[in-house]
Every structure is written in structure tokens, then in C-alpha cells.
Design an enzyme around this catalytic site. Structure first.
Site, PDB file in Angstrom:
ATOM      1  N   GLY A  14       0.815  -1.219   0.000  1.00  0.00           N
ATOM      2  CA  GLY A  14       0.000   0.000   0.000  1.00  0.00           C
ATOM      3  C   GLY A  14       0.842   1.259   0.000  1.00  0.00           C
ATOM      4  N   ARG A  18      -3.040   8.468   2.409  1.00  0.00           N
ATOM      5  CA  ARG A  18      -4.011   9.144   3.281  1.00  0.00           C
ATOM      6  C   ARG A  18      -3.542   9.231   4.731  1.00  0.00           C
ATOM      7  NH1 ARG A  18      -9.397   6.317   2.576  1.00  0.00           N
ATOM      8  NH2 ARG A  18     -10.237   8.043   3.801  1.00  0.00           N
ATOM      9  N   ASN A 173     -16.661  -7.789   2.758  1.00  0.00           N
ATOM     10  CA  ASN A 173     -15.420  -8.563   2.661  1.00  0.00           C
ATOM     11  C   ASN A 173     -14.361  -7.936   3.574  1.00  0.00           C
ATOM     12  OD1 ASN A 173     -13.183 -10.029   1.794  1.00  0.00           O
ATOM     13  ND2 ASN A 173     -12.875  -8.752  -0.034  1.00  0.00           N
TER      14      ASN A 173
HETATM   15  C1  UD1 Z   1     -10.183  -4.461  -0.452  1.00  0.00           C
HETATM   16  C2  UD1 Z   1     -11.122  -5.476  -1.091  1.00  0.00           C
HETATM   17  C3  UD1 Z   1     -12.531  -5.228  -0.569  1.00  0.00           C
HETATM   18  C4  UD1 Z   1     -12.541  -5.328   0.930  1.00  0.00           C
HETATM   19  C5  UD1 Z   1     -11.526  -4.381   1.571  1.00  0.00           C
HETATM   20  C6  UD1 Z   1     -11.370  -4.683   3.037  1.00  0.00           C
HETATM   21  C7  UD1 Z   1     -10.298  -6.065  -3.332  1.00  0.00           C
HETATM   22  C8  UD1 Z   1     -10.431  -5.818  -4.764  1.00  0.00           C
HETATM   23  N1  UD1 Z   1     -11.073  -5.333  -2.528  1.00  0.00           N
HETATM   24  O1  UD1 Z   1     -10.574  -3.177  -0.889  1.00  0.00           O
HETATM   25  O2  UD1 Z   1     -13.424  -6.192  -1.117  1.00  0.00           O
HETATM   26  O3  UD1 Z   1     -13.846  -5.040   1.434  1.00  0.00           O
HETATM   27  O4  UD1 Z   1     -10.225  -4.580   0.974  1.00  0.00           O
HETATM   28  O5  UD1 Z   1     -10.545  -3.746   3.672  1.00  0.00           O
HETATM   29  O6  UD1 Z   1      -9.536  -6.919  -2.940  1.00  0.00           O
HETATM   30  N2  UD1 Z   1      -2.508  -4.070  -2.186  1.00  0.00           N
HETATM   31  C9  UD1 Z   1      -1.309  -4.380  -2.762  1.00  0.00           C
HETATM   32  N3  UD1 Z   1      -1.156  -4.162  -4.095  1.00  0.00           N
HETATM   33  C10 UD1 Z   1      -2.150  -3.668  -4.880  1.00  0.00           C
HETATM   34  C11 UD1 Z   1      -3.379  -3.339  -4.265  1.00  0.00           C
HETATM   35  C12 UD1 Z   1      -3.536  -3.561  -2.912  1.00  0.00           C
HETATM   36  O7  UD1 Z   1      -0.378  -4.828  -2.093  1.00  0.00           O
HETATM   37  O8  UD1 Z   1      -1.929  -3.527  -6.082  1.00  0.00           O
HETATM   38  C13 UD1 Z   1      -2.662  -4.312  -0.737  1.00  0.00           C
HETATM   39  C14 UD1 Z   1      -2.729  -3.047   0.081  1.00  0.00           C
HETATM   40  O9  UD1 Z   1      -1.470  -2.754   0.627  1.00  0.00           O
HETATM   41  C15 UD1 Z   1      -3.697  -3.412   1.202  1.00  0.00           C
HETATM   42  C16 UD1 Z   1      -4.580  -4.474   0.574  1.00  0.00           C
HETATM   43  O10 UD1 Z   1      -3.896  -4.979  -0.545  1.00  0.00           O
HETATM   44  O11 UD1 Z   1      -3.008  -3.981   2.301  1.00  0.00           O
HETATM   45  C17 UD1 Z   1      -5.969  -3.961   0.178  1.00  0.00           C
HETATM   46  O12 UD1 Z   1      -5.841  -2.961  -0.791  1.00  0.00           O
HETATM   47  P1  UD1 Z   1      -6.773  -1.698  -0.786  1.00  0.00           P
HETATM   48  O13 UD1 Z   1      -6.448  -0.875  -1.964  1.00  0.00           O
HETATM   49  O14 UD1 Z   1      -6.733  -1.042   0.544  1.00  0.00           O
HETATM   50  O15 UD1 Z   1      -8.206  -2.393  -1.064  1.00  0.00           O
HETATM   51  P2  UD1 Z   1      -9.636  -1.845  -0.713  1.00  0.00           P
HETATM   52  O16 UD1 Z   1     -10.093  -0.903  -1.761  1.00  0.00           O
HETATM   53  O17 UD1 Z   1      -9.658  -1.378   0.697  1.00  0.00           O
END
Ligand code: UD1
Ligand code: CA
Length: 451
Positions: A14, A18, A173
């Protein structure tokens, strides 16, 4: 789960913009430990388990933290941030090894417990293809919604792709998923990026696993356990939840707290039996408190060991490396650092003890200072057992005060003092009889003449 092999992948790529911080999001602390450390601490461990952490391209510090907490962790770098499924595929090489279970967790969800990880793996052992951790959100905005039909989870819809009806769903989720390891790679390879954000969504796995004719189950938990941290306000909220948990655990273990809501603990604080903690005490990392010790109000303690029946404070500051022996005492406005204070010694008031060893039953008078620093180096002060340091003395280190020695009040001690000797290092007292009377009379006469 005995007999099964498990790979856990923690996603920590991440950006955390924010948080408005120059520190990577998952390194922010809750109860003194990074968000990532909490997740890694709860993730499955022991025989048959492996751990992978996915970090962003510039996040060496995150990789270092992961290895500090779980030395066996394999680090993978996600070069571009193209979604949660894409992040998992950064660890493709690990997924391709044949594990029975593949568990995915997020590095920004620090309140997750080891028990929940176990609950996620149980349905896989019973034949399910995928288990998803769900919770009822007070405000579901932004979360993926769990679309359940006839008791089965059929899809997860992200906020941006959800219909009005789907947005009304409060079952969300949490982000933790557990796959049957034998189908995981095949499922992940089928995930595309044809959604409104153009990202590879891990959540698409639900429909794909269903299409393979395998069961997808929801494991439910409370919202507090799965709070994701994106902002400083959410970080503070998580801290509140964690503090409540730590206080409850301390109370359950028999610690007496008069006002537990004012006591701040670290994830690793340990207590013996019959410990009492008065209000407004802060425990930093690395503190252990022995049986029967009492921590009086407004004390601040870090990386220190407190012996049995020892007394601390009120208003004491124990800095790293303090070891307080059994029955020893540190009183009000006393600061200690790298100080070994043996059993029964007393440092009761207004004192700084740094880089020092104080022998058993020594008595350190009010206002005593160990002068341990010359602006370049630190030096040690050694005080023998049963020694008595008179009030307001400066002990200029390196210096050694012998067993049973006495130091006269107000001394500046620069040389070693032998066992049982008396050392006085101050100006000698002189007195002139009736000097004050003569002084006052002369002054009064001079003033009368001026009028
Ligand atoms: C995600 C879920 C959502 C869930 C929510 C819970 C997906 C598509 N969505 O949304 O269903 O309700 O979490 O908090 O999975 N990350 C990476 N690489 C990336 C994208 C994300 O490492 O390319 C990691 C981030 O560091 C984080 C996690 O994955 O720890 C979740 O990513 P984030 O962008 O916060 O997803 P949400 O939109 O919150
Ligand atoms: Ca998130």
C-alpha cells in the site's frame, strides 16, 4: 491444523498516502508494534507453514520489518500497483509450490487474531474451495459487498461496480481469504481486470471458484477485528480497540487497575501475580512487572524489568535498560536509564540515575545526579551495596562508591570512594558570631542618614 501445509501471503504494497506521513502505512504502530507486526504475529506459524510478504518497489523498510518479526518470511516485490490479485501474483513462485491452503491477508488490518486465521482454514480441510472472512459493517461504504444467494456466497462486488441493491448489503469482505491450495494458482490466473478501476481484483476469485463447482463459504467475525487502517483517525481507533483488549487480558490475568481506561499497555507488556497499577501509567515496549509490584500513578516505563514487590512512582520515568530488583523503590520525579538497581535499594525522590549499578539496599538521597555524559561519551557510576548517598550529590562518572560508604550531602564526587569511607566534596561551612546583627545595624544607620 495438523497435517496440512499452509502458505500465508500478507499484502503490504500500500502507498498509504491518506496517512499523510513519510513512513510506509504498515509501519505505523498500534500498542507499540507496527501494523504489519500484528498481522504477521497472528498469521499461521509452525510446522508445515510458510510466509510471504508482498511489498512495494521502494519499501525496503517494510521488508526489513517483516524479516525482523518473522525471520522465515519470503519477500516479494510488486513493481506496479495493479490490484490485490496482481499483488498475490507477485508471489507466484511461492503459490506454485503445492501447499494445501493458501491464506491471503492485508498488512493494514492489525486487529486480526490467530484464532480467526485458524477458523478460516477449517472449511478447507472439510472440502471447501474458498473461505472468505466477512463482517457486518456499520457503514459499508468502500468495502466489497458479499452477495449471498441461497446460503451460498456467489460474488463479491466492489463499491464502484455495485448496483444500488448490492450497495444496500451490509455484509462485507474483510479481506482475508483462504483458498484450497490445489486450485489457487489456476483461479488467480483467470482473474482479469475488466472492472471500473481496471485492477486485478482478488474478490473475483469467488465467482471463479464457484464455476469450478467448489463451495465458497463465509466465515463471519466482528467489525472491530477487521478494521482496515487508511487514515490517522482509523489508526487511533485501532489503538483504542487494541488497548481495550490488552487491558482486559491484564485484568483477566489478575492485575489490579483502579482506572484501566487510563493505563496504556504495549503488545508485549507482561505482569506477575498481584500487581497493582494506579491510574495514568504508560508502558512502552519491553516491560515486565514482577509479582506484587506496585506502579503508582503517572509513571512512564519503557524496556525495563521491575522485580517482585518493587515500588515505582508516582511520576517515575524508567527509560530503556532499567532493571529494578526485588523490593527496590523508585520514587517521584526519578528518571533512570541503563540502570541496574539491586534488591531493596531506594531511589526515592528527584534523581537521575543513568549508566549505573546500585548495590542492594543502597539509599540514594533526593536530588542525586549521576553525571554520566561529557558531551561525547557516556561513563558508568557504580554504587556499592548498603551505600548512603547524601541529598543533592553529583556523582561524576566514571566513579565507584564502595560498599557501605557515606557521601555527605551536596558533594561533587569525582574520585572513587573506598568501602565504608565517608566522602565529602563541598565547601567547608564557616560561621561568624553576631555578623547578621552588625550587618543589619550598619545598613539601618546608613539608610537613616540618607533621609
Ligand atoms: C479491499 C477489497 C474489498 C474489501 C476491503 C477490506 C479487493 C479488490 N477489494 O478493498 O473487497 O472489502 O479490501 O478492507 O480486494 N494491495 C497491494 N497491491 C495492490 C493493491 C492492494 O499490495 O496492487 C494491498 C494493500 O497494501 C492493502 C490491501 O492490498 O493492504 C488492500 O488494498 P486496498 O487498496 O486497501 O483495497 P480496498 O479498496 O480497501
Ligand atoms: Ca483498504
Amino acid at each position: 491444523m495438523t497435517g496440512r501445509t499452509t502458505l500465508t501471503i500478507v499484502l503490504a504494497a500500500g502507498e498509504g498516502t491518506r496517512m499523510r506521513s513519510s513512513m510506509p502505512k504498515v509501519l505505523h504502530p498500534v500498542a507499540g508494534q507496527s501494523l504489519l507486526a500484528h498481522v504477521l504475529g497472528a498469521a499461521p506459524k509452525g510446522g508445515g507453514t510458510a510466509l510471504a510478504v508482498v511489498v512495494g518497489p521502494d519499501h525496503q523498510a517494510v521488508a526489513d520489518e517483516a524479516c525482523r518479526v518473522r525471520s522465515e518470511a519470503d519477500i516479494y516485490v510488486q513493481a506496479e500497483r495493479l490490484g490485490t490479485a496482481h499483488a498475490v501474483m507477485a508471489a507466484h513462485e511461492a503459490v506454485a509450490r503445492d501447499y494445501d491452503d493458501l491464506v491471503i491477508a492485508f498488512g493494514d488490518t492489525p486487529l486480526i487474531s490467530a484464532a480467526t486465521f485458524e477458523r478460516m482454514r477449517a472449511p478447507l480441510a472439510a472440502g471447501a474451495g474458498l473461505a472468505v472472512l466477512g463482517f457486518h459493517a456499520a457503514d459499508p461504504t468502500g468495502y466489497g459487498r458479499l452477495v449471498v444467494d441461497g446460503g451460498q456466497l456467489v460474488a463479491i462486488r466492489e463499491q464502484a461496480d455495485a448496483s444500488a441493491d448490492e450497495r444496500a448489503i451490509t455484509l462485507c469482505n474483510a479481506g482475508v481469504m483462504a483458498f484450497d491450495g490445489r486450485i489457487a494458482l489456476k483461479v488467480l490466473e483467470q482473474i482479469g481486470n475488466t472492472n471500473s478501476k481496471g485492477e486485478y481484483y482478488l474478490t473475483d476469485a469467488v465467482a471463479i471458484v464457484r464455476a469450478l463447482g467448489r463451495d465458497v463459504v463465509v466465515i463471519e467475525t466482528g467489525e472491530d477485528e477487521v478494521r482496515g487502517i487508511n487514515t490517522k483517525a482509523q489508526l487511533a481507533q485501532a489503538e483504542q480497540v487494541m488497548q481495550a483488549r490488552l487491558r482486559q487480558a491484564a485484568l483477566d490475568a489478575g492485575v489490579t487497575m483502579i482506572a484501566p481506561e487510563t493505563v496504556f499497555l504495549s503488545a508485549d507488556t507482561t505482569f506477575g501475580k498481584d500487581v497493582t497499577i494506579e491510574p495514568n501509567v504508560v508502558f512502552g515496549l519491553g516491560v515486565s512487572v514482577g509479582d506484587g509490584a506496585v506502579i503508582h500513578a503517572f509513571s512512564y516505563i519503557e524496556k525495563s524489568t521491575i522485580g517482585a514487590r518493587a515500588l515505582v512512582g508516582p511520576f517515575a520515568r524508567m527509560r530503556p535498560g532499567t532493571s529494578l530488583g526485588d523490593g527496590a523503590k523508585i520514587g517521584n520525579f526519578v528518571e533512570t536509564k541503563a540502570a541496574i538497581i539491586d534488591a531493596g535499594a531506594k531511589v526515592n525522590h528527584l534523581t537521575y540515575i543513568g549508566d549505573a549499578h546500585i548495590g542492594a539496599k543502597a539509599n540514594i538521597g533526593a536530588g542525586t545526579i549521576t553525571c554520566n555524559y561529557d558531551g561525547f561519551d557516556k561513563y558508568k557510576t557504580i554504587i556499592g551495596k548498603g551505600a548512603f548517598i547524601g541529598s543533592n550529590s553529583s556523582l561524576v562518572a566514571p566513579v565507584r562508591i564502595g560498599d557501605g560508604a557515606y557521601i555527605g550531602s551536596g558533594s561533587v564526587i569525582t574520585k572513587d570512594v573506598a568501602d565504608n569511607a565517608l566522602a565529602i566534596g563541598r565547601g567547608q561551612q564557616t560561621a561568624r558570631e553576631n555578623w547578621a546583627t552588625r550587618f543589619r545595624d550598619a545598613k539601618a544607620a546608613a539608610k537613616a542618614e540618607r533621609k
